[in-house]
Each structure stands twice: as C-alpha cells, then as structure tokens.
Write a protein that holds these residues in place. Structure first.
Motif, PDB file in Angstrom:
ATOM      1  N   GLU A   1      14.867 -35.942  -5.777  1.00 40.38           N
ATOM      2  CA  GLU A   1      13.930 -36.617  -5.250  1.00 40.38           C
ATOM      3  C   GLU A   1      12.979 -36.004  -4.940  1.00 40.38           C
ATOM      4  O   GLU A   1      11.397 -36.785  -4.667  1.00 40.38           O
ATOM      5  CB  GLU A   1      15.220 -36.595  -3.835  1.00 40.38           C
ATOM      6  N   ARG A   2      12.649 -35.216  -4.395  1.00 40.16           N
ATOM      7  CA  ARG A   2      11.146 -34.282  -4.370  1.00 40.16           C
ATOM      8  C   ARG A   2      10.275 -34.303  -6.128  1.00 40.16           C
ATOM      9  O   ARG A   2       9.123 -34.308  -5.226  1.00 40.16           O
ATOM     10  CB  ARG A   2      10.837 -32.706  -3.366  1.00 40.16           C
ATOM     11  N   ASP A   3      10.991 -34.231  -6.940  1.00 39.47           N
ATOM     12  CA  ASP A   3      10.024 -34.648  -7.822  1.00 39.47           C
ATOM     13  C   ASP A   3       9.625 -35.409  -8.315  1.00 39.47           C
ATOM     14  O   ASP A   3       8.834 -35.884  -9.623  1.00 39.47           O
ATOM     15  CB  ASP A   3      10.846 -34.116  -9.445  1.00 39.47           C
ATOM     16  N   LEU A   4      10.200 -37.092  -7.677  1.00 39.91           N
ATOM     17  CA  LEU A   4       9.367 -38.061  -8.391  1.00 39.91           C
ATOM     18  C   LEU A   4       8.519 -38.801  -8.211  1.00 39.91           C
ATOM     19  O   LEU A   4       7.486 -38.905  -9.483  1.00 39.91           O
ATOM     20  CB  LEU A   4      10.417 -39.736  -7.032  1.00 39.91           C
ATOM     21  N   HIS A   5       7.389 -37.870  -7.823  1.00 39.73           N
ATOM     22  CA  HIS A   5       5.955 -38.116  -7.349  1.00 39.73           C
ATOM     23  C   HIS A   5       5.188 -37.671  -8.436  1.00 39.73           C
ATOM     24  O   HIS A   5       4.358 -37.803  -8.887  1.00 39.73           O
ATOM     25  CB  HIS A   5       5.603 -38.083  -5.963  1.00 39.73           C
ATOM     26  N   LEU A   6       5.621 -36.266  -9.645  1.00 37.07           N
ATOM     27  CA  LEU A   6       4.836 -35.361 -10.152  1.00 37.07           C
ATOM     28  C   LEU A   6       4.175 -36.511 -11.009  1.00 37.07           C
ATOM     29  O   LEU A   6       3.466 -36.182 -11.593  1.00 37.07           O
ATOM     30  CB  LEU A   6       5.685 -34.776 -10.970  1.00 37.07           C
ATOM     31  N   ARG A   7       5.698 -37.160 -12.197  1.00 43.77           N
ATOM     32  CA  ARG A   7       5.050 -38.044 -13.487  1.00 43.77           C
ATOM     33  C   ARG A   7       5.887 -39.571 -12.758  1.00 43.77           C
ATOM     34  O   ARG A   7       6.220 -39.713 -14.180  1.00 43.77           O
ATOM     35  CB  ARG A   7       4.919 -37.199 -14.470  1.00 43.77           C
ATOM     36  N   TYR A   8       5.705 -40.175 -11.805  1.00 42.42           N
ATOM     37  CA  TYR A   8       5.906 -41.678 -11.872  1.00 42.42           C
ATOM     38  C   TYR A   8       4.595 -42.493 -12.384  1.00 42.42           C
ATOM     39  O   TYR A   8       3.876 -42.534 -11.624  1.00 42.42           O
ATOM     40  CB  TYR A   8       6.346 -41.704 -10.348  1.00 42.42           C
ATOM     41  N   GLU A   9       4.947 -43.282 -13.420  1.00 42.42           N
ATOM     42  CA  GLU A   9       4.413 -43.566 -14.112  1.00 42.42           C
ATOM     43  C   GLU A   9       4.060 -45.204 -14.919  1.00 42.42           C
ATOM     44  O   GLU A   9       3.599 -46.361 -15.159  1.00 42.42           O
ATOM     45  CB  GLU A   9       3.667 -43.279 -15.230  1.00 42.42           C
ATOM     46  N   THR A  10       5.924 -45.821 -14.278  1.00 44.23           N
ATOM     47  CA  THR A  10       6.089 -46.738 -14.558  1.00 44.23           C
ATOM     48  C   THR A  10       5.521 -48.322 -13.823  1.00 44.23           C
ATOM     49  O   THR A  10       5.269 -47.848 -12.570  1.00 44.23           O
ATOM     50  CB  THR A  10       7.410 -47.289 -14.850  1.00 44.23           C
ATOM     51  N   ALA A  11       4.602 -49.320 -14.835  1.00 47.18           N
ATOM     52  CA  ALA A  11       4.061 -50.273 -13.386  1.00 47.18           C
ATOM     53  C   ALA A  11       5.459 -51.394 -12.084  1.00 47.18           C
ATOM     54  O   ALA A  11       4.180 -51.937 -11.613  1.00 47.18           O
ATOM     55  CB  ALA A  11       4.107 -51.223 -14.545  1.00 47.18           C
ATOM     56  N   CYS A  12       6.427 -50.963 -13.270  1.00 44.70           N
ATOM     57  CA  CYS A  12       7.632 -51.562 -12.185  1.00 44.70           C
ATOM     58  C   CYS A  12       8.467 -51.108 -12.071  1.00 44.70           C
ATOM     59  O   CYS A  12       8.494 -50.068 -10.559  1.00 44.70           O
ATOM     60  CB  CYS A  12       7.575 -52.939 -12.845  1.00 44.70           C
TER      61      CYS A  12
ATOM     62  N   SER B   1       9.826 -42.742 -24.228  1.00 42.91           N
ATOM     63  CA  SER B   1       9.605 -41.423 -25.055  1.00 42.91           C
ATOM     64  C   SER B   1       9.365 -40.309 -24.313  1.00 42.91           C
ATOM     65  O   SER B   1       8.733 -38.835 -24.449  1.00 42.91           O
ATOM     66  CB  SER B   1       8.735 -41.337 -26.110  1.00 42.91           C
ATOM     67  N   ARG B   2       7.819 -40.736 -23.327  1.00 45.77           N
ATOM     68  CA  ARG B   2       7.044 -39.642 -22.386  1.00 45.77           C
ATOM     69  C   ARG B   2       8.280 -39.165 -21.221  1.00 45.77           C
ATOM     70  O   ARG B   2       9.276 -39.388 -20.596  1.00 45.77           O
ATOM     71  CB  ARG B   2       5.781 -40.610 -21.204  1.00 45.77           C
ATOM     72  N   ASP B   3       7.155 -37.687 -20.943  1.00 47.26           N
ATOM     73  CA  ASP B   3       8.426 -37.292 -20.147  1.00 47.26           C
ATOM     74  C   ASP B   3       7.782 -37.581 -18.538  1.00 47.26           C
ATOM     75  O   ASP B   3       7.721 -36.462 -17.414  1.00 47.26           O
ATOM     76  CB  ASP B   3       8.047 -35.714 -19.958  1.00 47.26           C
ATOM     77  N   VAL B   4       8.607 -38.544 -18.183  1.00 44.37           N
ATOM     78  CA  VAL B   4       8.180 -39.148 -16.511  1.00 44.37           C
ATOM     79  C   VAL B   4       9.039 -38.146 -15.524  1.00 44.37           C
ATOM     80  O   VAL B   4      10.339 -37.967 -16.724  1.00 44.37           O
ATOM     81  CB  VAL B   4       8.020 -40.728 -16.754  1.00 44.37           C
ATOM     82  N   THR B   5       9.088 -38.992 -14.597  1.00 43.62           N
ATOM     83  CA  THR B   5       9.825 -38.373 -13.507  1.00 43.62           C
ATOM     84  C   THR B   5      10.135 -39.492 -12.425  1.00 43.62           C
ATOM     85  O   THR B   5       9.814 -39.621 -11.862  1.00 43.62           O
ATOM     86  CB  THR B   5       9.321 -36.967 -12.555  1.00 43.62           C
ATOM     87  N   GLU B   6      10.858 -40.313 -13.243  1.00 45.17           N
ATOM     88  CA  GLU B   6      11.289 -41.528 -12.445  1.00 45.17           C
ATOM     89  C   GLU B   6      13.039 -42.135 -12.493  1.00 45.17           C
ATOM     90  O   GLU B   6      12.934 -42.778 -10.611  1.00 45.17           O
ATOM     91  CB  GLU B   6      10.944 -42.809 -12.739  1.00 45.17           C
ATOM     92  N   CYS B   7      13.787 -41.860 -13.158  1.00 47.06           N
ATOM     93  CA  CYS B   7      14.706 -41.892 -12.971  1.00 47.06           C
ATOM     94  C   CYS B   7      15.378 -39.956 -12.186  1.00 47.06           C
ATOM     95  O   CYS B   7      15.359 -39.155 -13.155  1.00 47.06           O
ATOM     96  CB  CYS B   7      15.830 -41.839 -14.192  1.00 47.06           C
ATOM     97  N   MET B   8      15.970 -39.930 -11.429  1.00 47.48           N
ATOM     98  CA  MET B   8      16.597 -38.326 -10.598  1.00 47.48           C
ATOM     99  C   MET B   8      17.859 -38.039 -11.417  1.00 47.48           C
ATOM    100  O   MET B   8      18.521 -39.212 -11.665  1.00 47.48           O
ATOM    101  CB  MET B   8      17.123 -38.598  -9.254  1.00 47.48           C
ATOM    102  N   ASP B   9      18.262 -36.796 -11.450  1.00 42.60           N
ATOM    103  CA  ASP B   9      18.960 -36.491 -12.762  1.00 42.60           C
ATOM    104  C   ASP B   9      19.327 -34.779 -12.077  1.00 42.60           C
ATOM    105  O   ASP B   9      18.332 -34.285 -12.126  1.00 42.60           O
ATOM    106  CB  ASP B   9      18.116 -36.412 -14.454  1.00 42.60           C
ATOM    107  N   ASP B  10      20.553 -34.917 -12.120  1.00 41.18           N
ATOM    108  CA  ASP B  10      21.395 -33.494 -11.698  1.00 41.18           C
ATOM    109  C   ASP B  10      20.858 -32.050 -12.404  1.00 41.18           C
ATOM    110  O   ASP B  10      20.835 -30.431 -12.023  1.00 41.18           O
ATOM    111  CB  ASP B  10      22.706 -33.286 -10.956  1.00 41.18           C
TER     112      ASP B  10
END
Length: 408
Positions: free
Chosen positions: A360-371, A345-354
């Motif tokens: 791609e440049r946004d992935l580091h902003l809230r990349y929180e997954t353990a795997c 439910s969190r507002d993560v940036t892990e999957c890219m979405d047009d």
C-alpha cells in the motif's frame, strides 16, 4: 442525442453541436471493416466450443496525448507474450482482442468529483472531457468525439504497420488481432454505424467487439437496444446483481437465433462471490440453449480504496476470482473461455501484490492510470503463467485446481 443520466451519458451543453458531430462521424470512413467483425465472430465461436482461449486486455482508459501514453507496439507485445504463454502451456490456441482504439470513455459511479470546496463534473474519459481539474476542462465537449475517432484511426494504422513489419509479433498474438471497447457513448457509436452493402446487415464499425457495461445493461435501455441492432460480436458485463431472468432476457434480446460467437458474457463478480453467483448464471445459459462465450473480468469486482484514498486492487484477489471462475466451469462441464484485463506493459504500482512486492505504501510511486488501477507487465505475465496450466484439457487440470498452493 440526449439520454437520461442513468444511462451514463454526459450532459452535453449544446445539443445542436452534438448533432453536428454525429453527422460528421457519419460521413467519415468506418474504422474497421464488416468482414473483420465476422471473422472475430467465427473465432469467438471456437472459443465457446472450448477450442481456443480469449485474452482481452489493455488500458482502463486510453488517452489522446501525453507522456503516459503507452506505444501501441508495447501494448501488443505485452498481450503477445501473455498469449504465447497461455497457448504453449495450455495447448489451446490464443485469440487476442485489445482494449484499445476506442476505450476513450468510462462510466462513473458519481457524476461529480469534489476537491476541497470545489465540485466539478467527473472525468468520463478523453472522448468527453479532460483529466485536468478545472471547469473548462471538465465540461463535456462533443468535439472530443471527433478527436476519439482520430486517435482510434491512428492506433489502427499503427496495428496495420506492425502487421506488415513484425510477423513474429502477430504469430504470438494468434495470427489475427482485433479491437474492442465499451459501447458507452451512443452518439459516437451510432455515428459510426453502417449498413454493409454486400450483406445488407448493420454493423457498429467503431471496433470489432463492442461490449455493454454492468451499469448500462438495462433490459429496456438504449445500450442493449444498440447491441441488438448491430451484427458485430457483442459482450455484456454481468455483476453480482445479475439474475437468471436477466441472463435469459439478454440472450433473447441480443442473440435470439443462438448464433455461435455472437454473444459473450463477461463476469465481474468478485473473488468472494464467484463460487456462489456464477453457477446459476451458467446453468441458465445452458437452459436457454445459448452458445455464449464465458469470459472472466477479475478486475472490477475486486476494487477497493486504500487508506490514503487511492483506488487499487490486490493481485491475490484477481487471481482468486480467475481461479474460482475456472473451477466453476470445470465443475459444470463448460468452458472457461477467457480473461478480460485492465493492464499495461509499464512498470506501474497500481495493483497491490504481496509477491512483487507492491504494498500500500508503494502505490504512489508509479500510479499512472487515468481511471482504474491496472496490472503492470510483470503481474500480467504472472497471471498468464498461473492460468495456463489450469486450461489443459485433461484430468490434470482438476488436480491442479484442488492442489494449487497459491490460494492456500
């Protein structure tokens, strides 16, 4: 219990300590009751008949502690919102199953991880070792299996409290809520296996639905043997290398009596391959007279590594695989029974979405997954909104599949 490394088991340094942990698990109360496992089997039988739709989702890898742990309430609310959309827009009741209260272990393609000139064991989930990159943290510790039990017990208690206090939430969840995880760590699973005195049947009572992963579905392997030995509803993930012969043998090994709700196949074929690879597998299930439930995992077949080394997925590819999965089943006259998703439910940036957008440049902003990368709450809801109309049991579903502009 020492298993070959090809069966995705960690190298436990002290076999005696592991055996002691398994004995301790054997003396602890079961995490779920057999009757609830039977109840889920009946609900899955309805899914297989085309009378309901399964939504299975949650974390890639659950954590024991830390600031990134998502409260159980928020996980259930995300699934409930998705389930409500799916039910209202499709006309099919939703069955919800969480990837939680047990998803503390992960298979890995590589046994080690390298950073600079240091090589350490790969992180295999909190039930095995720690994310922290040092030798002590990455050494598999069997005592973590007991910590996994305690964490799962805590989550299940959260669910029970929510059930008594928040009736609206469980109405959106479809009335009942069940747990699932990959039955990867066999010492943990066997330690929590019990014989039900009422029926005399054996159950794996670490969770309601247990699944075998793509990496551990060897026909002569210990994971398939374990699945065949318990009375839970069980699932098998099948990827691009799966053959018709594999399907036939898995059915014979796990569900020889063709019991409705017993066996689920979770496909993870990839957006580009689903149209070619899925039809013969579905046809084999029909040929075998199996009432297996079909579920789409559109996450794992669409994973890739970005230029900076970040593991990610594209929402458009995830949706494309789901769309193809439904299209194949419609063409064959079978029921596209459900979705299996890694989400938060969190507002993560892990999957890219047009469209979100998450570039791609946004992935580091809230990349929180353990795997592995997860859909965020907005992406999960968008996927539910896209899928729901395609599940309507009418000719309009076919028109939507043909005319949908999302895929071009």
């Amino acid at each position: 219990m020492r298993l070959p490394v090809e069966h995705q088991q960690p190298h436990w340094p002290d076999p005696d300590e592991l055996a002691d942990v398994v004995r301790t698990l054997g003396g602890l109360p079961a995490l779920v009751p057999p009757g609830e496992c039977d109840g889920l089997r009946l609900r899955l039988a309805a899914v297989a008949r085309g009378e309901a739709f399964l939504l299975q989702g949650g974390d890639c890898a659950e954590l024991f502690a830390g600031p990134l742990i998502e409260p159980t309430r928020e996980k259930l609310r995300c699934l409930a919102d998705m389930a409500a959309v799916l039910a209202s827009e499709s006309g099919l009741p939703s069955l919800t199953v969480g990837r939680l209260a047990g998803q503390y272990a992960k298979p890995r393609s590589m046994g080690t991880e390298t950073r600079g000139d240091r090589v350490l064991p790969a992180y295999r989930g909190d039930a095995v070792n720690d994310l922290r990159f040092d030798a002590e943290a990455r050494t598999p510790n069997p005592r973590r299996l007991l910590a996994a039990y305690r964490a799962a017990h805590s989550v299940l208690n959260d669910i029970r409290r929510l059930r008594t206090r928040n009736h609206a939430l469980f109405t959106d969840l479809g009335g009942d809520f069940f747990t699932s995880h990959e039955a990867l760590l066999l010492p943990y699973e066997t330690g929590l296996t019990r014989v039900d005195p009422a029926s005399g049947r054996t159950y794996g009572l670490s969770g309601h639905l247990l699944w075998i992963g793509e990496r551990t579905r060897q026909l002569d392997g210990p994971h398939v043997a374990f699945a065949a030995s318990v009375s839970n509803p069980v699932a098998v993930k099948i990827g691009p290398t799966t053959t018709r012969a594999d399907i036939a043998e898995l059915i014979e090994l796990i569900d020889p009596h063709r019991e409705p709700g017993r066996l689920t196949f979770i496909t993870r074929l990839g957006a580009k391959a689903v149209h070619d690879l899925l039809p013969p597998l579905v046809d084999e299930v029909i040929t075998q007279g199996s009432p297996a439930t079909w579920v789409c995992d559109p996450m794992h077949g669409n994973t890739f590594t970005a230029a900076d080394g970040t593991k990610t997925r594209r929402f458009e590819a995830i949706w494309a695989e789901v769309h193809g999965f439904i299209e194949v089943h419609r063409a064959l006259g079978t029921h596209p029974g459900g979705l299996h998703l890694e989400l938060t439910s969190r507002d993560v940036t892990e999957c890219m979405d047009d469209r979100a957008p998450v570039h791609e440049r946004d992935l580091h902003l809230r990349y929180e997954t353990a795997c592995d990368p997860r859909l965020n709450g907005g992406q999960a809801m968008e996927l539910a909104r896209l899928v729901a109309p395609l599940l309507r049991p009418s000719a309009r579903s076919v028109e939507l599949l043909q005319d949908d502009a999302m895929l071009g």
